[in-house]
Design a protein around this motif. Structure first.
Motif, PDB file in Angstrom:
ATOM      1  N   LYS A  36       0.811  -1.226   0.000  1.00 44.66           N
ATOM      2  CA  LYS A  36       0.000   0.000   0.000  1.00 44.66           C
ATOM      3  C   LYS A  36       0.843   1.274   0.000  1.00 44.66           C
ATOM      4  O   LYS A  36       1.948   1.317   0.551  1.00 44.66           O
ATOM      5  CB  LYS A  36      -0.909   0.021   1.230  1.00 44.66           C
ATOM      6  CG  LYS A  36      -1.849  -1.168   1.324  1.00 44.66           C
ATOM      7  CD  LYS A  36      -2.735  -1.299   0.104  1.00 44.66           C
ATOM      8  CE  LYS A  36      -3.736  -2.430   0.267  1.00 44.66           C
ATOM      9  NZ  LYS A  36      -4.362  -2.793  -1.020  1.00 44.66           N
ATOM     10  N   PHE A  37       0.243   2.311  -0.589  1.00 42.83           N
ATOM     11  CA  PHE A  37       0.801   3.653  -0.506  1.00 42.83           C
ATOM     12  C   PHE A  37       0.130   4.384   0.646  1.00 42.83           C
ATOM     13  O   PHE A  37      -1.097   4.476   0.714  1.00 42.83           O
ATOM     14  CB  PHE A  37       0.532   4.421  -1.806  1.00 42.83           C
ATOM     15  CG  PHE A  37       0.850   5.882  -1.708  1.00 42.83           C
ATOM     16  CD1 PHE A  37       2.158   6.310  -1.699  1.00 42.83           C
ATOM     17  CD2 PHE A  37      -0.152   6.823  -1.588  1.00 42.83           C
ATOM     18  CE1 PHE A  37       2.465   7.661  -1.596  1.00 42.83           C
ATOM     19  CE2 PHE A  37       0.142   8.179  -1.481  1.00 42.83           C
ATOM     20  CZ  PHE A  37       1.456   8.594  -1.476  1.00 42.83           C
ATOM     21  N   GLY A  38       0.949   4.888   1.569  1.00 43.63           N
ATOM     22  CA  GLY A  38       0.402   5.679   2.658  1.00 43.63           C
ATOM     23  C   GLY A  38       0.892   7.105   2.602  1.00 43.63           C
ATOM     24  O   GLY A  38       0.155   8.028   2.293  1.00 43.63           O
ATOM     25  N   CYS A  39       2.182   7.285   2.881  1.00 41.11           N
ATOM     26  CA  CYS A  39       2.739   8.640   2.976  1.00 41.11           C
ATOM     27  C   CYS A  39       3.704   8.962   1.843  1.00 41.11           C
ATOM     28  O   CYS A  39       3.877  10.121   1.487  1.00 41.11           O
ATOM     29  CB  CYS A  39       3.464   8.799   4.312  1.00 41.11           C
ATOM     30  SG  CYS A  39       4.900   7.701   4.464  1.00 41.11           S
ATOM     31  N   GLY A  40       4.362   7.945   1.313  1.00 42.00           N
ATOM     32  CA  GLY A  40       5.364   8.173   0.276  1.00 42.00           C
ATOM     33  C   GLY A  40       6.655   8.783   0.776  1.00 42.00           C
ATOM     34  O   GLY A  40       7.504   9.192  -0.011  1.00 42.00           O
ATOM     35  N   MET A  41       6.818   8.834   2.114  1.00 47.17           N
ATOM     36  CA  MET A  41       7.979   9.522   2.704  1.00 47.17           C
ATOM     37  C   MET A  41       8.654   8.696   3.798  1.00 47.17           C
ATOM     38  O   MET A  41       9.319   9.258   4.662  1.00 47.17           O
ATOM     39  CB  MET A  41       7.534  10.863   3.290  1.00 47.17           C
ATOM     40  CG  MET A  41       6.931  11.803   2.253  1.00 47.17           C
ATOM     41  SD  MET A  41       6.127  13.234   2.998  1.00 47.17           S
ATOM     42  CE  MET A  41       7.531  14.065   3.725  1.00 47.17           C
ATOM     43  N   ALA A  42       8.445   7.398   3.792  1.00 47.44           N
ATOM     44  CA  ALA A  42       9.069   6.513   4.785  1.00 47.44           C
ATOM     45  C   ALA A  42       8.618   6.798   6.216  1.00 47.44           C
ATOM     46  O   ALA A  42       9.353   6.537   7.151  1.00 47.44           O
ATOM     47  CB  ALA A  42      10.592   6.576   4.698  1.00 47.44           C
ATOM     48  N   LEU A  43       7.385   7.282   6.362  1.00 46.34           N
ATOM     49  CA  LEU A  43       6.905   7.654   7.693  1.00 46.34           C
ATOM     50  C   LEU A  43       5.831   6.723   8.246  1.00 46.34           C
ATOM     51  O   LEU A  43       5.529   6.798   9.439  1.00 46.34           O
ATOM     52  CB  LEU A  43       6.337   9.083   7.659  1.00 46.34           C
ATOM     53  CG  LEU A  43       7.328  10.181   7.289  1.00 46.34           C
ATOM     54  CD1 LEU A  43       6.603  11.506   7.103  1.00 46.34           C
ATOM     55  CD2 LEU A  43       8.401  10.300   8.365  1.00 46.34           C
ATOM     56  N   CYS A  44       5.225   5.876   7.410  1.00 45.90           N
ATOM     57  CA  CYS A  44       4.058   5.128   7.896  1.00 45.90           C
ATOM     58  C   CYS A  44       4.213   3.616   7.849  1.00 45.90           C
ATOM     59  O   CYS A  44       3.527   2.900   8.562  1.00 45.90           O
ATOM     60  CB  CYS A  44       2.808   5.529   7.118  1.00 45.90           C
ATOM     61  SG  CYS A  44       2.710   4.844   5.439  1.00 45.90           S
ATOM     62  N   GLY A  45       5.046   3.092   6.968  1.00 40.69           N
ATOM     63  CA  GLY A  45       5.271   1.654   6.893  1.00 40.69           C
ATOM     64  C   GLY A  45       4.295   0.886   6.030  1.00 40.69           C
ATOM     65  O   GLY A  45       4.449  -0.330   5.860  1.00 40.69           O
ATOM     66  N   ALA A  46       3.289   1.551   5.459  1.00 46.97           N
ATOM     67  CA  ALA A  46       2.275   0.831   4.672  1.00 46.97           C
ATOM     68  C   ALA A  46       2.871   0.125   3.455  1.00 46.97           C
ATOM     69  O   ALA A  46       2.332  -0.861   2.979  1.00 46.97           O
ATOM     70  CB  ALA A  46       1.190   1.804   4.212  1.00 46.97           C
ATOM     71  N   CYS A  47       3.989   0.625   2.966  1.00 47.92           N
ATOM     72  CA  CYS A  47       4.588   0.130   1.719  1.00 47.92           C
ATOM     73  C   CYS A  47       5.681  -0.910   1.955  1.00 47.92           C
ATOM     74  O   CYS A  47       6.426  -1.220   1.036  1.00 47.92           O
ATOM     75  CB  CYS A  47       5.204   1.309   0.974  1.00 47.92           C
ATOM     76  SG  CYS A  47       6.617   1.995   1.893  1.00 47.92           S
ATOM     77  N   THR A  48       5.759  -1.452   3.172  1.00 49.81           N
ATOM     78  CA  THR A  48       6.888  -2.321   3.529  1.00 49.81           C
ATOM     79  C   THR A  48       6.907  -3.615   2.716  1.00 49.81           C
ATOM     80  O   THR A  48       5.901  -4.316   2.612  1.00 49.81           O
ATOM     81  CB  THR A  48       6.845  -2.654   5.033  1.00 49.81           C
ATOM     82  OG1 THR A  48       6.827  -1.426   5.765  1.00 49.81           O
ATOM     83  CG2 THR A  48       8.047  -3.485   5.450  1.00 49.81           C
ATOM     84  N   THR A  56      11.754  -3.206   4.264  1.00 51.53           N
ATOM     85  CA  THR A  56      12.230  -2.032   3.518  1.00 51.53           C
ATOM     86  C   THR A  56      11.033  -1.214   3.045  1.00 51.53           C
ATOM     87  O   THR A  56      10.025  -1.776   2.602  1.00 51.53           O
ATOM     88  CB  THR A  56      13.048  -2.508   2.290  1.00 51.53           C
ATOM     89  OG1 THR A  56      14.131  -3.324   2.737  1.00 51.53           O
ATOM     90  CG2 THR A  56      13.594  -1.325   1.500  1.00 51.53           C
ATOM     91  N   ARG A  57      11.157   0.106   3.135  1.00 53.77           N
ATOM     92  CA  ARG A  57      10.071   0.977   2.672  1.00 53.77           C
ATOM     93  C   ARG A  57      10.179   1.145   1.154  1.00 53.77           C
ATOM     94  O   ARG A  57      11.062   1.858   0.642  1.00 53.77           O
ATOM     95  CB  ARG A  57      10.169   2.351   3.347  1.00 53.77           C
ATOM     96  CG  ARG A  57      10.206   2.313   4.866  1.00 53.77           C
ATOM     97  CD  ARG A  57       8.951   1.710   5.461  1.00 53.77           C
ATOM     98  NE  ARG A  57       8.964   1.843   6.918  1.00 53.77           N
ATOM     99  CZ  ARG A  57       8.899   0.830   7.776  1.00 53.77           C
ATOM    100  NH1 ARG A  57       8.801  -0.420   7.325  1.00 53.77           N
ATOM    101  NH2 ARG A  57       8.912   1.049   9.077  1.00 53.77           N
ATOM    102  N   SER A  58       9.268   0.531   0.449  1.00 53.85           N
ATOM    103  CA  SER A  58       9.372   0.528  -1.014  1.00 53.85           C
ATOM    104  C   SER A  58       9.072   1.892  -1.630  1.00 53.85           C
ATOM    105  O   SER A  58       9.446   2.147  -2.773  1.00 53.85           O
ATOM    106  CB  SER A  58       8.434  -0.522  -1.613  1.00 53.85           C
ATOM    107  OG  SER A  58       7.084  -0.234  -1.330  1.00 53.85           O
ATOM    108  N   CYS A  59       8.442   2.793  -0.855  1.00 56.97           N
ATOM    109  CA  CYS A  59       8.106   4.113  -1.409  1.00 56.97           C
ATOM    110  C   CYS A  59       9.334   4.987  -1.604  1.00 56.97           C
ATOM    111  O   CYS A  59       9.272   5.965  -2.359  1.00 56.97           O
ATOM    112  CB  CYS A  59       7.089   4.828  -0.535  1.00 56.97           C
ATOM    113  SG  CYS A  59       7.712   5.364   1.092  1.00 56.97           S
ATOM    114  N   ILE A  60      10.428   4.667  -0.923  1.00 58.80           N
ATOM    115  CA  ILE A  60      11.641   5.485  -1.071  1.00 58.80           C
ATOM    116  C   ILE A  60      12.807   4.661  -1.604  1.00 58.80           C
ATOM    117  O   ILE A  60      13.959   5.056  -1.469  1.00 58.80           O
ATOM    118  CB  ILE A  60      12.046   6.165   0.254  1.00 58.80           C
ATOM    119  CG1 ILE A  60      12.280   5.126   1.355  1.00 58.80           C
ATOM    120  CG2 ILE A  60      11.021   7.205   0.670  1.00 58.80           C
ATOM    121  CD1 ILE A  60      13.177   5.639   2.469  1.00 58.80           C
TER     122      ILE A  60
HETATM  123  S1  FES Z   1       4.133   4.819   2.007  1.00 58.03           S
HETATM  124 FE1  FES Z   1       4.470   5.440   4.072  1.00 58.03          FE
HETATM  125  S2  FES Z   1       6.418   4.562   4.535  1.00 58.03           S
HETATM  126 FE2  FES Z   1       6.149   4.182   2.424  1.00 58.03          FE
END
Ligand code: FES
Ligand code: FES
Length: 152
Positions: A36-48, A56-60
């Motif tokens: 999932k996409f949550g914050c796109g900034m490595a702040l929420c963990g939804a994209c792990t 690993t945070r895939s958004c960054i």
């Molecule tokens: S989308 Fe929030 S940490 Fe990656």
């Protein structure tokens, strides 16, 4: 630019810019929407996801940084011993509420159990502190990780 990445044991060829985040590749190019996409900034963990077993945070994570590393996503984590234990415990404890954060929670928990089969409370805090749950399922998450650590 063409890249070949290994996702859940399968080589996938994609044609994207090198700085494209892995999350975008998984969801928009490969159609794997469990991550999932949550914050796109490595702040929420939804994209792990896991890269060589590491949460690993895939958004960054740009696609050109991955190379030959093995990517595992929520779609395949149940095929790993730790992932199977975690998923069973999640079901037994009825952890999810809305569910949005849960694939990331499961990926972080599975990486923890794979690396440290009997984590302390402090270990759980360290591993899970970057995964935010707006629904506040933290108590059940902790119970499920402890169940998995006791053998499922
Ligand atoms: S989308 Fe929030 S940490 Fe990656
Ligand atoms: S279950 Fe809703 S955000 Fe975590």
């Amino acid at each position: 630019m063409a890249f070949t990445i290994k996702v859940n044991g399968v080589a996938q060829s994609v044609d994207v810019d090198g700085d494209t985040p892995l999350l975008w590749v998984l969801r928009d190019v490969l159609g794997m929407t469990g991550t999932k996409f949550g914050c796109g900034m490595a702040l929420c963990g939804a994209c792990t996801v896991h890269i060589d077993g590491v949460a690993t945070r895939s958004c960054i994570t740009p696609i050109d940084s991955i190379g030959d590393s093995a990517i595992t996503t929520i779609e395949a984590i149940g095929a790993t011993p730790a992932g199977a234990k975690i998923q069973k415990a999640w079901l037994d404890r009825e952890v999810p509420q809305c569910g949005y954060c849960q694939s990331g929670q499961i990926m972080s928990a599975a990486a923890l159990i794979a690396a440290n089969p009997h984590p302390s409370d402090a270990d759980i805090n360290d591993a899970m502190s970057g995964n935010i749950c707006r629904c506040g399922t933290y108590v059940r998450i902790r119970e499920a990780i402890k169940q998995a650590a006791q053998g499922g």
